[in-house]
Design a protein around this motif. Structure first.
Motif, PDB file in Angstrom:
ATOM      1  N   HIS A  78       0.855  -1.187   0.000  1.00  0.00           N
ATOM      2  CA  HIS A  78       0.000   0.000   0.000  1.00  0.00           C
ATOM      3  C   HIS A  78       0.888   1.234   0.000  1.00  0.00           C
ATOM      4  O   HIS A  78       2.026   1.190   0.459  1.00  0.00           O
TER       5      HIS A  78
ATOM      6  N   HIS B  50       1.924   5.433   0.741  1.00  0.00           N
ATOM      7  CA  HIS B  50       1.771   6.569   1.659  1.00  0.00           C
ATOM      8  C   HIS B  50       2.426   7.771   0.997  1.00  0.00           C
ATOM      9  O   HIS B  50       3.470   7.625   0.356  1.00  0.00           O
TER      10      HIS B  50
ATOM     11  N   HIS C 289       4.723   0.088   0.466  1.00  0.00           N
ATOM     12  CA  HIS C 289       5.328  -0.937   1.317  1.00  0.00           C
ATOM     13  C   HIS C 289       4.272  -1.912   1.841  1.00  0.00           C
ATOM     14  O   HIS C 289       3.075  -1.698   1.701  1.00  0.00           O
TER      15      HIS C 289
ATOM     16  N   GLU D 290       3.407  -4.359   5.406  1.00  0.00           N
ATOM     17  CA  GLU D 290       3.693  -4.599   6.818  1.00  0.00           C
ATOM     18  C   GLU D 290       2.964  -5.898   7.170  1.00  0.00           C
ATOM     19  O   GLU D 290       1.742  -5.914   7.240  1.00  0.00           O
TER      20      GLU D 290
HETATM   21 CO    CO Z   1       1.866   1.541   5.854  1.00  0.00          CO
END
Ligand code: CO
Length: 288
Positions: A68, A70, A112, A114
């Protein structure tokens, strides 16, 4: 005589209001509590979002946060318990384990993932979004991982301790300092009966989250796992948090930017045009 040489706060801020947050899902279905979202972004400027996650049930976290983007702010992920692996489109990779923190400046763009690196057991932590000033929103992205042992610790009276993620507490400089927003981020670990006195500059917005035990600000009890907004009393020189039972409190403050905030999902910019540009840059592969 004060034998402990601890910081004094003469007039503590009070709790203005407590918010229970909203149970929600994010990523590919991770269950979390969103304690700070768009409705509080002006009130708690420069902070944009705070999520708290904590579960023993792998079904609540296994799906993780696949790729996703940012843009336009910083993310601070503090892992209370568990292991999470981070990978980004620039080839960086890091493992966040119990007690560790990841500080990421998304700047002009990061894509990135997570993902939990565990299939059972408890996973718990906070993710905080901190705004960037307009002049830095398109800065080069960077991030840094801190293991628990690399995070500075400050000692107060009565056995109280603070993990200093950012800012300064009891003369101890935190892991990260940021010029524009001057964030203070502390994980307070208070034995029963102990207090933490934290000076706060007037005008800085501040909040606290009690996430274990029982604690109070003055006579006002903190509600467990709620976001307690601290007032902007101009006469206050800080905040005093007292533990009624052994307690853990996430205490956050920062200098407001007072700039326009326009958010569209994982993009936080100053204008709608900048949001449109972010969407287009992502679509056309110009991200990160
Ligand atoms: Co993130």
């Amino acid at each position: 005589m004060d034998m402990c040489n601890t910081t004094e706060v003469k007039h503590s801020r009070h709790i203005e209001r407590q918010y229970q947050g909203e149970a929600t899902h994010d990523g590919a279905g991770v269950r979390l509590t969103r304690l700070l979202s768009q409705g509080l972004q002006r009130r708690l400027d420069p902070f944009l979002m705070l999520d708290f996650f904590g579960s023993e049930d792998a079904a609540d976290y296994l799906a993780g946060f696949p790729d996703h983007p940012h843009r336009g702010f910083e993310t601070i992920t503090y892992m209370l318990e568990g292991r999470m692996r981070h990978r980004d489109n620039a080839g960086h990779e890091g493992l966040l384990a119990t007690g560790g923190m990841q500080w990421m400046v998304a700047g002009r763009g990061v894509v990135h993932s997570e993902m939990p690196e565990q299939e059972a057991g408890r996973m718990a932590g906070f993710q905080l979004w901190l705004n960037l000033p307009a002049r830095d929103k398109m800065t080069s992205p960077w991030y840094r991982d801190f293991a628990a042992a690399d995070l500075p610790c400050a000692n107060g009276a009565g056995g109280a301790r603070a993990i200093v993620l950012a800012g300064i507490a009891e003369g101890v400089a935190g892991a990260v300092q940021r010029d524009a927003t001057e964030p203070l981020i502390l994980d307070l670990q208070l034995p029963a009966g102990a207090s933490w006195s934290q000076p706060l500059p007037p005008g800085h917005h501040a909040f606290a989250v009690l996430y274990a035990g029982q604690a109070a600000v003055g006579e006002q009890a903190l509600t467990l796992e709620a976001l307690a907004v601290l007032d902007d009393d101009p006469a206050a020189d800080g905040v005093i948090v007292s533990a009624r039972e052994e307690a853990r409190v996430f205490l956050v403050a920062g200098r407001p930017l007072r700039e326009p905030i326009v958010q569209y999902g994982p993009f936080v910019m100053n204008t709608r045009e900048e949001i449109a540009a972010a969407v287009q840059d992502l679509r056309e592969g110009r991200f990160g």
